[in-house]
Design a protein around this motif. Structure first.
Motif, PDB file in Angstrom:
ATOM      1  N   SER A  90      62.331  19.454  43.188  1.00 39.82           N
ATOM      2  CA  SER A  90      62.663  18.165  42.561  1.00 39.82           C
ATOM      3  C   SER A  90      61.445  17.253  42.475  1.00 39.82           C
ATOM      4  N   LEU A  91      60.680  17.204  43.554  1.00 42.54           N
ATOM      5  CA  LEU A  91      59.492  16.339  43.523  1.00 42.54           C
ATOM      6  C   LEU A  91      58.452  16.878  42.541  1.00 42.54           C
ATOM      7  N   GLY A  92      58.378  18.202  42.430  1.00 45.45           N
ATOM      8  CA  GLY A  92      57.455  18.811  41.462  1.00 45.45           C
ATOM      9  C   GLY A  92      57.849  18.439  40.035  1.00 45.45           C
ATOM     10  N   ALA A  93      59.152  18.493  39.767  1.00 43.26           N
ATOM     11  CA  ALA A  93      59.634  18.139  38.423  1.00 43.26           C
ATOM     12  C   ALA A  93      59.378  16.655  38.150  1.00 43.26           C
ATOM     13  N   MET A  94      59.607  15.832  39.172  1.00 39.23           N
ATOM     14  CA  MET A  94      59.362  14.388  39.019  1.00 39.23           C
ATOM     15  C   MET A  94      57.881  14.122  38.759  1.00 39.23           C
ATOM     16  N   SER A  95      57.033  14.840  39.503  1.00 34.20           N
ATOM     17  CA  SER A  95      55.590  14.665  39.346  1.00 34.20           C
ATOM     18  C   SER A  95      55.164  15.016  37.921  1.00 34.20           C
ATOM     19  N   ASP A  96      55.702  16.131  37.436  1.00 32.64           N
ATOM     20  CA  ASP A  96      55.371  16.577  36.083  1.00 32.64           C
ATOM     21  C   ASP A  96      55.748  15.507  35.049  1.00 32.64           C
ATOM     22  N   ILE A  97      56.916  14.923  35.236  1.00 29.38           N
ATOM     23  CA  ILE A  97      57.392  13.884  34.309  1.00 29.38           C
ATOM     24  C   ILE A  97      56.520  12.630  34.428  1.00 29.38           C
ATOM     25  N   ALA A  98      56.268  12.213  35.657  1.00 27.52           N
ATOM     26  CA  ALA A  98      55.529  10.954  35.867  1.00 27.52           C
ATOM     27  C   ALA A  98      54.084  11.053  35.381  1.00 27.52           C
ATOM     28  N   PHE A  99      53.496  12.236  35.506  1.00 30.93           N
ATOM     29  CA  PHE A  99      52.091  12.378  35.108  1.00 30.93           C
ATOM     30  C   PHE A  99      51.901  12.845  33.666  1.00 30.93           C
ATOM     31  N   SER A 100      52.845  13.655  33.171  1.00 30.49           N
ATOM     32  CA  SER A 100      52.569  14.214  31.835  1.00 30.49           C
ATOM     33  C   SER A 100      53.492  13.709  30.741  1.00 30.49           C
ATOM     34  N   ASN A 101      54.585  13.020  31.094  1.00 30.16           N
ATOM     35  CA  ASN A 101      55.481  12.486  30.059  1.00 30.16           C
ATOM     36  C   ASN A 101      55.393  10.971  29.954  1.00 30.16           C
ATOM     37  N   CYS A 102      54.444  10.386  30.641  1.00 28.78           N
ATOM     38  CA  CYS A 102      54.309   8.926  30.609  1.00 28.78           C
ATOM     39  C   CYS A 102      52.848   8.578  30.841  1.00 28.78           C
ATOM     40  N   THR A 103      52.325   7.678  30.017  1.00 26.50           N
ATOM     41  CA  THR A 103      50.930   7.273  30.181  1.00 26.50           C
ATOM     42  C   THR A 103      50.831   5.874  30.797  1.00 26.50           C
ATOM     43  N   LEU A 104      51.937   5.373  31.320  1.00 28.61           N
ATOM     44  CA  LEU A 104      52.003   4.052  31.965  1.00 28.61           C
ATOM     45  C   LEU A 104      51.620   2.934  30.992  1.00 28.61           C
ATOM     46  N   CYS A 105      51.948   3.129  29.709  1.00 27.67           N
ATOM     47  CA  CYS A 105      51.493   2.155  28.698  1.00 27.67           C
ATOM     48  C   CYS A 105      52.337   0.884  28.684  1.00 27.67           C
ATOM     49  N   ARG A 106      53.578   0.982  29.169  1.00 27.88           N
ATOM     50  CA  ARG A 106      54.503  -0.155  29.289  1.00 27.88           C
ATOM     51  C   ARG A 106      55.013  -0.707  27.954  1.00 27.88           C
ATOM     52  N   ARG A 107      54.949   0.081  26.892  1.00 25.23           N
ATOM     53  CA  ARG A 107      55.517  -0.398  25.636  1.00 25.23           C
ATOM     54  C   ARG A 107      57.038  -0.506  25.784  1.00 25.23           C
ATOM     55  N   CYS A 108      57.613   0.394  26.573  1.00 24.90           N
ATOM     56  CA  CYS A 108      59.066   0.382  26.770  1.00 24.90           C
ATOM     57  C   CYS A 108      59.529  -0.889  27.496  1.00 24.90           C
ATOM     58  N   VAL A 109      58.660  -1.430  28.338  1.00 16.91           N
ATOM     59  CA  VAL A 109      59.032  -2.626  29.102  1.00 16.91           C
ATOM     60  C   VAL A 109      59.220  -3.798  28.136  1.00 16.91           C
ATOM     61  N   MET A 110      58.308  -3.858  27.145  1.00 13.64           N
ATOM     62  CA  MET A 110      58.356  -4.973  26.188  1.00 13.64           C
ATOM     63  C   MET A 110      59.657  -4.962  25.384  1.00 13.64           C
ATOM     64  N   THR A 111      60.210  -3.775  25.186  1.00 16.30           N
ATOM     65  CA  THR A 111      61.359  -3.671  24.291  1.00 16.30           C
ATOM     66  C   THR A 111      62.692  -3.641  25.043  1.00 16.30           C
ATOM     67  N   CYS A 112      62.653  -3.514  26.361  1.00 16.02           N
ATOM     68  CA  CYS A 112      63.889  -3.451  27.158  1.00 16.02           C
ATOM     69  C   CYS A 112      64.592  -4.814  27.143  1.00 16.02           C
ATOM     70  N   PRO A 113      65.893  -4.852  26.816  1.00 17.63           N
ATOM     71  CA  PRO A 113      66.588  -6.150  26.781  1.00 17.63           C
ATOM     72  C   PRO A 113      66.588  -6.843  28.148  1.00 17.63           C
ATOM     73  N   LEU A 114      66.498  -6.058  29.217  1.00 22.45           N
ATOM     74  CA  LEU A 114      66.514  -6.650  30.551  1.00 22.45           C
ATOM     75  C   LEU A 114      65.110  -6.800  31.131  1.00 22.45           C
TER      76      LEU A 114
END
Lengths: 410, 80, 211
Positions: free
Chosen positions: A71-95
Motif C-alpha cells: 500500500s505504501l509503495g502504491a501511495m509513493s508511486d502516486i505521490a511521486f509520479s502522478n502529481c507534480t505538486l503544482c497546486r492547480r487543483c487547490v485553486m479550483t476546489c470549491p472548498l
C-alpha cells in the motif's frame, strides 16, 4: 520484504500532522470538481489522475492504518509520479482543499517508510554531503568559478569583471544552480547593475523539499542560511529555480525560529526592480523573435511572481505574447516535483506535458522563456517529443542579451 | 592519466543540466558489477562537485575528475 | 416544546450527539500544531481571507464552476435546501409550521434542494470518475440530507407530519459525527488556510496586470 510486510509507522503519525495538513485530510467531500484542473487528467482522462483520487489513496492509508509495503509503495508511486505538486487543483476546489500539501505529506511518509524513489533521496543526501564537508569541495568550486569568470570577462569585454565568492559585507548572496547557464548571466547582470554581491558556495535546489522530508530540506537550507549570516548579507537572491525560490522565500522561514534576518528575493524580482528604476541598459532588438513565458508553478502559483517576469520580458524582448491560460491559472509543464530525475517515469511525464505543449504550439512563438530548471529540462524534452520547433531560454539570459546589445552592440 | 584507467562503460553526459548527470550515473552504476568503472564526460560544470558529493553519499569512488576546457571528464568505480 | 413527545426527545438527544460530534471533531483539528509563518507576506492575510470568502468564491473565478455550471448550480441548490431545512427545524422546535404564517414559502427552495440531492445521488452512481472517488459515506450522507430536505418539503406543505421531519433530522444528526457533513465547519478552516497561503504569496487577490 514482501508486499504484505508491515512498515513501522509511529502510532501518533496522524495526530502529529500539522493543522493545515489535517484540514486538507478532513475537508474533501469528493465532489470531483478538481478533475479537469490536473494536467495529468487533461492529457489522459483516467480516474487515477483525479487530484481527489490521489488524496483518497493517502487518506485511506491513514484511516485504515494500512502500512503494508504494497500500500505504501502504491501511495509513493502516486505521490511521486502522478502529481507534480503544482497546486492547480487547490485553486479550483470549491472548498480550497490543499491536495498538493497532502501529496507532499504522502511523499514524506514514503521516504520515512523506504518506499520513495531512491534517486530523489540520493540527490537530497548529495546536497547535504556537500554542506557537511565544504573544504573537500572548496578548491574544485573555486577553480570552476575562475573558469566561468573568464567567460564573463570575455562576454562583457571587461577584464575587471568578477564572480565574487565568500565576500564579507556583500549586500546580496546569490544562490545559483550548479550549471554555467545559472551563474554566467546573473554575473553579467550584477556586473552592469553595479551590485555588491557574492556567489553562494551552495546550489539553490532542494530535493529535501521535493521528497517532503522536512529534516533533509532544513539541512539543505541551513547551509545557505549559515553562509548568509556568516557573510552578513542583506538579502538572498535566488537564481532561476522554482522550488528553491518557493522554499527559501515562503517555506523555510517557518523552520527557523523567528524566520530569517535577511530578505529573500528571486532574481526575477531584482531585474523587475532594476528595470522599473531604469538602471539597466536594454536593447530589445537583441531578442526580436516572438517570445512567451512559461509560468513555473513554484514561481507563480506558489511563489507569487505573477507580474514581475512580464515586466522584465516586456522590457527585454520585441514581441512578447501570452499562453492561455497563464499566471496562477497556468498548467504545469509536467516536469515539476522531481519527476524529471526518475528516468522510469519519462514517458509518463511526456504524456503529462501534453497540455503545456499544446499551449505553446497555439501561440506560434519561437522562443519559450523558462525561469526554472526543472521546467527547462521538461520543456526541452517536450520540444523534442512533440516537435514544437522552439528555442528555450532563461529569463536572465534574455535580459543579458538585451544588456550586451545595448552596451556593446552585440 | 586518463588512458591508464580502464573503463567498463562510457557515458556521454554532455549537454545535460543538473541533476541529470548524477541521475544518469546513479542509474548506470546499477548496471555494472562491484569493482567496474564508468567513464563519463559532461558539460555542466556542477558535476565537478556533484559527482564527488554523490559518490560520498552512495559509497562509490571517484577515481579521477578533471576539467578539460568546457568538458568535465571523470571516472567512477562501483564499490558497493 | 413538548417533552412528552418521544420524537421531540429523540431529536433533542440527536442534536446533542450531532452538534457535540462536530465540536469534538473541530477540537481534534485544533489539537494539531499550527507553526507560525514568519515569512514577510505580500498581501495581508486578512485581505486575502476576505477575498477567499467573497470574490474568490464567485463562479467565474473558479475554473471548476466555469466548466461545470450545472454541477455548481446543483451544489448551491442542495446547500440552500439543507440550510432552509435547518432553519425550519429550529422554528419547528418552538412552533408548528402549520401555524407558522408563510412557512409554505420555504417549499420552492426545499423542492429544488430535494431535486438537487436526488440528482447528486444519481450522478454519483452514473459518473465513472465519481464512482472511483465514492466512499459509502458519500451515499449515506447525501441520501440522509436529501431525505431531511424531502421531509421538510412534505412538512411545510402539510403532506407529512412534524414527527417525520424530526425523525429524518434525528437520523442525520446521529450519523453526523461519523460522516463528511462536518465539512460545513471544516470549510471555514480550509478557506482560511487557502486564503492565507495564496494571499501571503500575493497570488490572491491577483496583482494588477502589468500587460
Amino acid at each position: 520484504m514482501t508486499p504484505e510486510t508491515q512498515i513501522k509507522v509511529p502510532e501518533d503519525y496522524k495526530k502529529k500532522l500539522p493543522r493545515d495538513v489535517a484540514i486538507a485530510l478532513e475537508t474533501c467531500v469528493r465532489c470531483g470538481l478538481c478533475t479537469e484542473s490536473c494536467h495529468y487528467y487533461k492529457s489522459n482522462p483516467k480516474s487515477d489522475f483525479i487530484p481527489a483520487y490521489r488524496a483518497e489513496v493517502f487518506r485511506r492509508i491513514l484511516r485504515k492504518k494500512d502500512y503494508s509495503e504494497k500500500s505504501l509503495g502504491a501511495m509513493s508511486d502516486i505521490a511521486f509520479s502522478n502529481c507534480t505538486l503544482c497546486r492547480r487543483c487547490v485553486m479550483t476546489c470549491p472548498l480550497g482543499v490543499d491536495t498538493g500539501l497532502l501529496m507532499r505529506e504522502a511523499r514524506g511518509l514514503a521516504v520515512a517508510s523506504g518506499t520513495a524513489p531512491e534517486i530523489l533521496v540520493q540527490l537530497a543526501d548529495t546536497a547535504i554531503s556537500r554542506g557537511e564537508d565544504i573544504e573537500i569541495f572548496r578548491e574544485m568550486f573555486l577553480e570552476n568559478i575562475k573558469a566561468l569568470e573568464e567567460e564573463v570577462r570575455q562576454l562583457t569585454g571587461d577584464p575587471q569583471a568578477v564572480i565574487p565568492v565568500d565576500k564579507k559585507g556583500a549586500d546580496i548572496l546569490f544562490v545559483a544552480l550548479s550549471g554555467a547557464h545559472s551563474i554566467i548571466p546573473p554575473s553579467i547582470l550584477f556586473h552592469y547593475a553595479k551590485a555588491n554581491w557574492t556567489l553562494s558556495f551552495f546550489e539553490a535546489s532542494n530535493y529535501g523539499v521535493l521528497i517532503g522530508d522536512k529534516d533533509r530540506a532544513k539541512r539543505i537550507v541551513q547551509r545557505i542560511v549559515d553562509e548568509a549570516k556568516r557573510l552578513g548579507v542583506k538579502e538572498i537572491v535566488v537564481g532561476e529555480c522554482g522550488h528553491a525560490y518557493n522554499t527559501l522565500r515562503w517555506e523555510a522561514p517557518k523552520w527557523f525560529d523567528g524566520g530569517f534576518p535577511f530578505r529573500v528575493r528571486s532574481i526575477i524580482e531584482v531585474m523587475a526592480h532594476l528595470i522599473q528604476e531604469g538602471r539597466l541598459p536594454l536593447d530589445k532588438s537583441a531578442n526580436p523573435e516572438p517570445v512567451i513565458y512559461h509560468d513555473a508553478c513554484n514561481l507563480t502559483r506558489n511563489g507569487g511572481l505573477l507580474e514581475e517576469p512580464r515586466i522584465v520580458l516586456r522590457a527585454a524582448v520585441k514581441d512578447y505574447r501570452e499562453m492561455s491560460p497563464n499566471r496562477d491559472d497556468s498548467y504545469c509543464c509536467g516536469g515539476g516535483g522531481g519527476i524529471i530525475a526518475v528516468p522510469e517515469w519519462d514517458s509518463k511525464r511526456m504524456e503529462a506535458g501534453k497540455p503545456k505543449a499544446e499551449q505553446i504550439k497555439a501561440t506560434g512563438a519561437k522562443v519559450v522563456i523558462v525561469a526554472c530548471d526543472n521546467c527547462r529540462i521538461q520543456i526541452n524534452d517536450l520540444n523534442e517529443h512533440y516537435k514544437l520547433g522552439i528555442n528555450i531560454g532563461g529569463i536572465t539570459e534574455t535580459v543579458v542579451k538585451a544588456i550586451l546589445k545595448a552596451v556593446k552592440g552585440s | 592519466m586518463a588512458e591508464e584507467i580502464k573503463a567498463n562503460v562510457t557515458l556521454n553526459l554532455e549537454g545535460l543540466m543538473c541533476p541529470m548527470p548524477v541521475v544518469r550515473i546513479s542509474k548506470a552504476i546499477k548496471d555494472v558489477v562491484v569493482g567496474e568503472v564508468i567513464e563519463a564526460t559532461a558539460t555542466d560544470p556542477g558535476v565537478l562537485i556533484d559527482i564527488p558529493a554523490w559518490a560520498r553519499t552512495t559509497g562509490n569512488e571517484v577515481i579521477k575528475i578533471e576539467r578539460e576546457g568546457k568538458i568535465v571528464h571523470f571516472f567512477v568505480r562501483r564499490l558497493k | 416544546m413538548d417533552f412528552t413527545n418521544p420524537s421531540y426527545l429523540v431529536l433533542i438527544v440527536s442534536l446533542v450527539v450531532g452538534l457535540g460530534g462536530i465540536l469534538v471533531r473541530v477540537a481534534m483539528l485544533l489539537g494539531h500544531s499550527a507553526p507560525k509563518d514568519p515569512s514577510p507576506p505580500r498581501v495581508s492575510p486578512f485581505k486575502s481571507i476576505v477575498y477567499a470568502y467573497t470574490i474568490g468564491m464567485l463562479p467565474w473565478k473558479k475554473e471548476s464552476a466555469r466548466l461545470h455550471k450545472l454541477v455548481y448550480l446543483r451544489g448551491v441548490l442542495l446547500h440552500l435546501g439543507v440550510f432552509t431545512s435547518i432553519v425550519l427545524l429550529w422554528l419547528s422546535l418552538f412552533v408548528d409550521a402549520k401555524s407558522l404564517y408563510g412557512s409554505v414559502a420555504f417549499s420552492p427552495l426545499l423542492g429544488l434542494g430535494f431535486l438537487a440531492g436526488l440528482a447528486a445521488v444519481i450522478v454519483r452512481i452514473a459518473d465513472k470518475n465519481l464512482r472511483a472517488l465514492n466512499r459509502p459515506d458519500d451515499f449515506i450522507s447525501l441520501i440522509l440530507v436529501t431525505l431531511i430536505i424531502l421531509s421538510a418539503f412534505g412538512y411545510v406543505l402539510s403532506i407529512t407530519s412534524r414527527e417525520v421531519f424530526w425523525g429524518a433530522a434525528s437520523a442525520v444528526l446521529l450519523y453526523l459525527p461519523w460522516s463528511k457533513i462536518p465539512h460545513v465547519a471544516y470549510f471555514f478552516f480550509a478557506k482560511n488556510v487557502f486564503g492565507i497561503y495564496f494571499g501571503r504569496r500575493g497570488v490572491m487577490p491577483a496583482p494588477k496586470k502589468s500587460i
